[in-house]
Enzyme design. Sequence first.
Site, short mmCIF file in Angstrom:
data_model
loop_
_atom_site.label_atom_id
_atom_site.label_comp_id
_atom_site.label_asym_id
_atom_site.label_seq_id
_atom_site.Cartn_x
_atom_site.Cartn_y
_atom_site.Cartn_z
N GLY A 227 0.86 -1.19 0.00
CA GLY A 227 0.00 0.00 0.00
C GLY A 227 0.89 1.24 0.00
O GLY A 227 2.06 1.19 -0.40
N ARG A 228 0.31 2.34 0.49
CA ARG A 228 1.05 3.61 0.44
C ARG A 228 2.35 3.55 1.23
O ARG A 228 3.39 4.04 0.79
CB ARG A 228 0.16 4.74 0.97
CG ARG A 228 -0.96 5.08 0.01
CD ARG A 228 -2.05 5.85 0.71
NE ARG A 228 -2.84 4.95 1.53
CZ ARG A 228 -4.17 4.98 1.64
NH1 ARG A 228 -4.84 5.91 1.00
NH2 ARG A 228 -4.82 4.13 2.39
N ILE A 229 2.31 2.93 2.43
CA ILE A 229 3.52 2.90 3.27
C ILE A 229 4.56 1.96 2.64
O ILE A 229 5.75 2.29 2.59
CB ILE A 229 3.17 2.49 4.71
CG1 ILE A 229 2.22 3.53 5.32
CG2 ILE A 229 4.43 2.35 5.56
CD1 ILE A 229 1.59 3.12 6.65
N ARG B 4 -1.72 -8.50 -2.21
CA ARG B 4 -2.92 -9.18 -2.71
C ARG B 4 -3.11 -8.87 -4.19
O ARG B 4 -3.44 -9.72 -4.98
CB ARG B 4 -4.15 -8.69 -1.94
CG ARG B 4 -4.49 -9.56 -0.77
CD ARG B 4 -5.63 -8.98 -0.02
NE ARG B 4 -5.39 -7.57 0.25
CZ ARG B 4 -6.16 -6.80 1.00
NH1 ARG B 4 -7.23 -7.31 1.56
NH2 ARG B 4 -5.88 -5.54 1.23
N ILE C 192 6.34 -3.46 10.95
CA ILE C 192 5.76 -2.17 11.38
C ILE C 192 4.25 -2.18 11.08
O ILE C 192 3.62 -1.13 11.07
CB ILE C 192 6.42 -0.95 10.69
CG1 ILE C 192 6.33 -1.05 9.17
CG2 ILE C 192 7.84 -0.77 11.16
CD1 ILE C 192 6.62 0.26 8.46
N ALA C 193 3.70 -3.38 10.82
CA ALA C 193 2.30 -3.46 10.39
C ALA C 193 1.36 -3.57 11.58
O ALA C 193 0.81 -2.57 12.05
CB ALA C 193 2.14 -4.63 9.43
N ARG C 194 1.19 -4.76 12.08
CA ARG C 194 0.32 -5.01 13.23
C ARG C 194 0.79 -6.27 13.93
O ARG C 194 1.26 -7.21 13.28
CB ARG C 194 -1.13 -5.24 12.80
CG ARG C 194 -1.96 -3.98 12.65
CD ARG C 194 -2.24 -3.31 14.00
NE ARG C 194 -3.04 -2.12 13.85
CZ ARG C 194 -2.56 -0.90 13.62
NH1 ARG C 194 -1.27 -0.69 13.51
NH2 ARG C 194 -3.38 0.14 13.53
N GLU D 56 -0.03 -6.59 22.27
CA GLU D 56 0.64 -5.41 22.84
C GLU D 56 -0.33 -4.61 23.71
O GLU D 56 -1.53 -4.64 23.46
CB GLU D 56 1.22 -4.54 21.71
CG GLU D 56 0.18 -3.93 20.79
CD GLU D 56 0.80 -3.15 19.63
OE1 GLU D 56 1.70 -3.66 18.94
OE2 GLU D 56 0.34 -2.01 19.42
N HIS E 266 5.43 0.55 19.26
CA HIS E 266 4.40 1.01 18.31
C HIS E 266 4.50 2.53 18.09
O HIS E 266 3.56 3.27 18.37
CB HIS E 266 3.00 0.61 18.80
CG HIS E 266 1.98 0.57 17.69
ND1 HIS E 266 0.94 -0.31 17.66
CD2 HIS E 266 1.84 1.32 16.55
CE1 HIS E 266 0.19 -0.10 16.58
NE2 HIS E 266 0.74 0.89 15.88
N ILE E 267 5.66 2.95 17.58
CA ILE E 267 5.91 4.39 17.43
C ILE E 267 6.17 4.79 15.97
O ILE E 267 6.66 5.90 15.71
CB ILE E 267 7.12 4.86 18.30
CG1 ILE E 267 8.40 4.06 17.96
CG2 ILE E 267 6.77 4.79 19.77
CD1 ILE E 267 9.67 4.67 18.54
C1 DGY Z 1 -1.77 3.31 12.48
O1 DGY Z 1 -2.12 4.44 12.15
O2 DGY Z 1 -2.41 2.30 12.17
C2 DGY Z 1 -0.53 3.22 13.30
O3 DGY Z 1 -0.15 1.90 13.52
C3 DGY Z 1 -0.72 3.95 14.62
O4 DGY Z 1 -1.66 3.25 15.37
#
Ligand code: DGY
Length: 327
Positions: A156-158, A179, A238-240, A269, A287-288
Amino acid sequence: MNKSKILIARAVFPEVIARLSQTFDVETNPTDEIWTKAQLIERLRGKVGAFTTGGERIDAEVLAACPDLKIVANMSVGYNNFDVPAMTAAGVLATNAPDVLTETTADFGFALLMATARRVTESEHYLRAGQWTKWSYDMFAGSDVHGATLGILGMGRIGQGIARRGAHGFGMNVIYHNRSRLAPALEAACKARYVSKDELLQSADHLVLVLPYSAESHHAIGAAEIAKMKPTATLINIARGGIVDDAALAAALRDKRIAAAGLDVFEGEPKVHPDLLTVPNVVLTPHIASATRPTRMAMANLAADNLVGFLTQGKPLTALNPEVLKR
Ligand code: DGY
């Protein structure tokens, strides 16, 4: 005239609370307590809108108990705290906060990649502990980032922001799996080549995860996937939390089945799997990825814009279930 009532479920910038208070009768959470579902329901009752930060679960039970609710606005791009079909069925609009955090989050993905590949935190701990008594030829030898193969799962964008940084800034060979495949113009801008998930796992020197969390992406990276990776590879999440099987990853790091990992998100978390805390070859952050003041302010303001836009004019900016607007 009575103002509409909204709830701001977590502590947030006073400027944003002040802004929302001009339009709404606002209940806040000044102590930033993490409410149970029952406490959230109690406070949400009688509110037409809610400002959430991504951790507050909005599901059928909450919706049934809060019939006045019309909109819930997350100040995060991720919205796995929302049961969107249940919200749509209840006629409740869901909004998130995309775009405003893309570049900041991509910067952080790269920072975590660099810190992990070059063993920045591990070597700093060693220095702070007074263990550095002499230079040696292989002390904290890590892996190169420039010229290496950057794998991205979720484009995606990130993901695209990370690809651009890797290709244009570090001369990396960028491959990705998603996907759906990107349009040719976007692939060219990112200098990224689409590959199967297996090829991604097998070829990446550095694998960055940027896909949304869902039932389908739960444990997308587990023991079987890690076994396909190079023993010299690094893995960045850095996703979830929940996309990686953290127990399997900790075991793989301990046994050096991959070189290192950088994690900003964790299963369950803010708890962190205890085994991750005992392995040295992992960089851990709380989560920063989107945490710069301007970006967090922009995320909060976008959530506020969604509340004001929808509740005063029926026009939210970033609706996740726009079909609710047509009713
Ligand atoms: C998001 O925007 O989903 C980042 O993980 C901050 O929660």
